[in-house]
Design a protein around this motif. Structure first.
Motif, PDB file in Angstrom:
ATOM      1  N   ILE A 139       0.755  -1.096   0.125  1.00  0.00           N
ATOM      2  CA  ILE A 139      -0.087   0.066   0.111  1.00  0.00           C
ATOM      3  C   ILE A 139       0.891   1.238  -0.065  1.00  0.00           C
ATOM      4  CG2 ILE A 139      -1.793  -1.322   1.099  1.00  0.00           C
ATOM      5  CD1 ILE A 139      -1.278   0.503   3.657  1.00  0.00           C
ATOM      6  N   ASP A 163      -0.559   7.241   1.153  1.00  0.00           N
ATOM      7  CA  ASP A 163      -1.978   7.790   1.355  1.00  0.00           C
ATOM      8  C   ASP A 163      -2.883   6.741   1.846  1.00  0.00           C
ATOM      9  OD1 ASP A 163      -1.410  10.402   0.382  1.00  0.00           O
ATOM     10  OD2 ASP A 163      -1.674   9.893  -1.842  1.00  0.00           O
ATOM     11  N   GLU A 164      -2.582   5.694   1.761  1.00  0.00           N
ATOM     12  CA  GLU A 164      -3.600   4.518   2.184  1.00  0.00           C
ATOM     13  C   GLU A 164      -3.316   4.528   3.611  1.00  0.00           C
ATOM     14  OE1 GLU A 164      -4.490   1.339  -0.968  1.00  0.00           O
ATOM     15  OE2 GLU A 164      -2.404   1.773  -1.267  1.00  0.00           O
TER      16      GLU A 164
END
Length: 305
Positions: A61, A64-65
């Protein structure tokens, strides 16, 4: 790779995943100082790590995630891996980027803008070269450091590193020249060879897999600078990166990033910039108990042995 006790503790704390910290993606040189060489992993090792965790069901990931996870307080069903690379070395573009691209894995490069401007003093590389070239080094305070054996060279590097990190970072160049009593040393030689260009930063930043984060202007130990210099380091870095990438800069990593360089003042000062995430250089895995400390998130130093 963790002991039974470590795994048990992570389960107890609600381990969610790990943010890996990298620097150089290139082959090691066993003849050089281990402290610097440990900053390197080979492209083959990076690919092996990706394939290993992919086979075990980990998610890859972006930062931002992770920030979305923090905001929504929603945790993933499967453990995650996030890759971050510090400073802005050329091999990030030539060696790491193709690996991440081939496997569709997101990554972040935390850029110190003086690296790209060829104005950063990579003193750790310069003093390593000095140690490897000489049988001993005598500094201006009268201390002689032996450099004849492998262990002596390693010990000398560690002692000089500790001394340099204790310097006031406001006039680092002058203090380095004074310490070694030699105004002819090319302190900017390493960065001229090792850093990415702004064109490469611009190109890589347009790939959705890549996030560009802040890492200050000149990569100082931030607890050794004034509050005014601290703010110049952060705001100057953000402004320059935004002008080149045309993206807002939402993520930041402290230079050096250990508790020896980052204290309460630095944590409090960075909060005014409202980054979505701020990372240390150590601290272990991301867990349910630490994920909400978005201004001092931990990372794991990925090493190849």
């Amino acid at each position: 790779m963790l002991s039974y006790l470590s795994r048990h503790q992570l389960i107890k704390e609600g381990a969610l995943g790990v943010v890996f910290m990298l620097h150089h993606i290139t082959n090691k040189d066993k003849t050089r100082i281990p402290t610097n060489e440990d900053l390197k992993i080979s492209p083959e090792f990076l690919e092996k790590i990706i394939l290993k965790y992919k086979s075990k069901g980990f998610q890859f990931i972006s930062l931002d995630e992770i920030s979305l996870m923090i905001a929504q307080k929603q945790f993933p069903e499967y453990p995650f891996i996030a890759f971050t690379i510090d400073d802005g070395y050329l091999d990030n573009y030539t060696h790491a980027y193709p690996v991440f691209k081939r496997h569709n894995v997101p990554f972040t490069i935390f850029v110190a803008t003086d690296f790209i401007d060829r104005k950063a003093i990579l003193w750790w590389d310069t003093i390593e070269d000095m140690i490897l070239r000489n049988d001993s080094i005598t500094t201006s305070d009268g201390i002689t450091y032996p450099c004849e054996t492998f262990q002596q060279r390693w010990d000398t590097f560690r002692l000089l590193r500790e001394k340099i990190l204790s310097f006031n970072q406001e006039n680092l160049f002058e203090q380095l020249n004074q310490l070694f009593n030699d105004g002819s040393i090319d302190w900017y030689g390493p960065v001229k060879k090792q850093a990415m260009t702004w064109e490469q930063i611009s190109t890589i930043s347009q790939d959705p897999l890549c996030t560009i984060g802040g890492h200050t202007v000149s990569h100082p130990a931030l607890n050794r600078v004034s509050e005014s210099r601290f703010n110049d380091e952060i705001s100057g870095c953000i402004t320059k990166l935004k002008s080149i990438t045309h993206h807002d800069i939402h993520h930041f990593a402290f230079p050096y990033g250990s508790n020896s360089e980052i204290g309460n003042r630095e944590i409090n000062l960075i909060s005014s910039y409202h980054f979505k995430t701020v990372f240390m250089a150590n601290g272990g895995c991301i867990t349910k108990s630490n994920i909400h400390r978005s201004n001092q998130l931990p990372r794991v130093y990925l090493q190849e042995y």
